[in-house]
Design a protein around this motif. Structure first.
Motif, PDB file in Angstrom:
ATOM      1  N   ASP A 228     -22.678 -13.346 -25.530  1.00 31.94           N
ATOM      2  CA  ASP A 228     -22.982 -14.573 -26.263  1.00 31.94           C
ATOM      3  C   ASP A 228     -23.128 -15.775 -25.339  1.00 31.94           C
ATOM      4  N   VAL A 229     -22.272 -15.818 -24.313  1.00 32.71           N
ATOM      5  CA  VAL A 229     -22.233 -16.964 -23.402  1.00 32.71           C
ATOM      6  C   VAL A 229     -22.133 -16.458 -21.967  1.00 32.71           C
ATOM      7  N   VAL A 230     -22.922 -17.056 -21.076  1.00 31.34           N
ATOM      8  CA  VAL A 230     -22.765 -16.839 -19.642  1.00 31.34           C
ATOM      9  C   VAL A 230     -22.396 -18.169 -19.005  1.00 31.34           C
ATOM     10  N   ILE A 231     -21.321 -18.163 -18.231  1.00 26.97           N
ATOM     11  CA  ILE A 231     -20.924 -19.335 -17.450  1.00 26.97           C
ATOM     12  C   ILE A 231     -21.224 -19.046 -15.990  1.00 26.97           C
ATOM     13  N   GLU A 232     -22.100 -19.841 -15.399  1.00 22.79           N
ATOM     14  CA  GLU A 232     -22.461 -19.682 -13.988  1.00 22.79           C
ATOM     15  C   GLU A 232     -21.570 -20.621 -13.176  1.00 22.79           C
ATOM     16  N   ALA A 233     -20.701 -20.057 -12.325  1.00 20.09           N
ATOM     17  CA  ALA A 233     -19.704 -20.846 -11.613  1.00 20.09           C
ATOM     18  C   ALA A 233     -19.813 -20.673 -10.103  1.00 20.09           C
ATOM     19  N   VAL A 234     -21.031 -20.444  -9.620  1.00 21.79           N
ATOM     20  CA  VAL A 234     -21.253 -20.267  -8.188  1.00 21.79           C
ATOM     21  C   VAL A 234     -22.031 -21.446  -7.612  1.00 21.79           C
ATOM     22  N   GLY A 235     -23.159 -21.769  -8.237  1.00 22.93           N
ATOM     23  CA  GLY A 235     -24.069 -22.775  -7.697  1.00 22.93           C
ATOM     24  C   GLY A 235     -25.164 -22.094  -6.902  1.00 22.93           C
ATOM     25  N   GLY A 236     -26.413 -22.440  -7.195  1.00 19.94           N
ATOM     26  CA  GLY A 236     -27.518 -21.825  -6.478  1.00 19.94           C
ATOM     27  C   GLY A 236     -28.401 -20.995  -7.386  1.00 19.94           C
ATOM     28  N   ALA A 237     -29.631 -20.764  -6.912  1.00 16.15           N
ATOM     29  CA  ALA A 237     -30.646 -20.120  -7.732  1.00 16.15           C
ATOM     30  C   ALA A 237     -30.317 -18.670  -8.065  1.00 16.15           C
TER      31      ALA A 237
END
Length: 347
Positions: free
Chosen positions: A238-247
């Protein structure tokens, strides 16, 4: 006084620098009891953000004791124990009035050069000058540790902001890309908010093990889609949290989310552009959002979770050092030998 300063790309050092002075009536000086090293600091010292000059004091996470206040400071007095947001805000403008403190025109971000406002000396020092002290600082209540306070100032606020921005509903399934401090605290925040399951996607087995030991599931990037398929009957989370930074990490989020799902990025981005998957996003009715932790707004809620024992952010701290060991701690963080380092100037 002693401080950690930027020397050049990838290099920091301990230096003796002049102590700060009050520069305005709304300033305070805080004697630092504890400072944190954040993943954003690694971006800063590698030169990804502009405007950081050799000799600049770095760092933006700190807690301590008020040692002086300007004539217009009304909330705090000398001797008060305080935590701080990682950035300043005036507290009086339209943006601040609606809780959007990061968008304040008078924002300055401690220890990050000119990337997000005028340069402001950082927090990895014995004393920090805090503009707009009545807004930027918050009291540390009895029972809240300094470690919890510095994490609330940035990393926990960022993890919680991702969950808040995603409008997570109880029982929904979340994937967190990145098992560093922010990713792990996003996982804990999603658990506290009622997520049905959280998958931390991370290449490091040690960090995957940490996620499993603290209530989450985990997968390597190569294994992530297979685990998502098993949990969601192939639909996607349902949800993706991107916690790295960058393409790379942000692009990977689109391979894990379900149709009409939400992607929230809280990784620190420095690139000016990125190839957005427009056709897929339109056809699948995806929502992409960005969030920055605002501890000024979130402090009361997060303190309640900490003080009641519903959420303990200090589980991520695995390195406690004095100033002399800080350069080595930066190298260890970059090599992922430690997750979260805190500096005690008294050591």
């Amino acid at each position: 006084m002693r401080a950690i300063v930027y020397q050049g790309p990838g290099t920091v050092a301990v230096a003796d620098v002049p102590p700060p002075q009050l520069e305005g009536p709304r300033d305070a000086l805080v004697r630092v009891a504890l400072a944190g090293i954040c993943g954003t600091d690694l971006h800063v010292i590698t030169g990804e953000f502009p405007g950081i000059q050799p000799g600049a004091i770095i760092g933006h996470e700190f807690a301590g004791e008020v040692m002086a206040v300007g004539s217009a400071v009304v909330r705090f007095k000398v001797g008060d124990k305080v935590m701080a947001s990682d950035f300043t805000a005036c507290g009086h403008c339209r943006c601040c009035g609606r809780g959007d403190h990061w968008e304040c025109a008078e924002r300055a971000f401690f220890g990050t050069g000119t990337s997000f406002g005028p340069p402001l000396p950082g927090a990895q020092a014995e004393i920090v000058r805090v503009p707009h002290a009545d807004t930027t600082l918050g009291p540390i209540p009895a029972g809240c540790t300094d470690e919890a306070a510095i994490l609330l100032g940035d990393n926990l606020a960022t993890g919680w902001a991702a969950v808040e921005r995603s409008a997570l509903l109880p029982g929904e399934i979340v994937a967190v890309i990145g098992g560093g401090t922010v990713g792990q605290l996003a996982s804990l925040s999603a658990q506290a908010a009622g997520a049905g399951a959280i998958i931390v996607v991370e290449p490091s087995e040690a960090r995957r093990a940490f996620a499993r030991a603290n209530g989450g599931l985990s997968a390597s990037p190569e294994e992530a889609r297979a685990l998502v398929n098993r949990l969601t009957d192939g639909e996607g989370v349902d949800v993706v949290i991107e916690a790295v930074g960058g393409a790379t990490a942000l692009t990977a989020a689109f391979d894990l989310v379900r149709r009409r799902g939400r992607i929230i990025s809280v990784g620190a981005h420095a690139a000016e552009s990125w190839p957005f998957p427009l056709a897929k996003s339109f056809a699948n009715e995806l929502t992409l959002g960005f969030a920055i932790g605002d501890s000024i707004r979130l402090r009361p809620r997060l303190l309640s979770l900490i003080m009641t024992g519903a959420l303990d952010p200090t589980v991520v701290v695995d390195c406690r050092i004095g100033f002399a060991a800080a350069p080595r701690a930066y190298a260890d963080l970059r090599a992922q030998r430690v997750m979260k380092a805190v500096i005690d100037p008294r050591m």
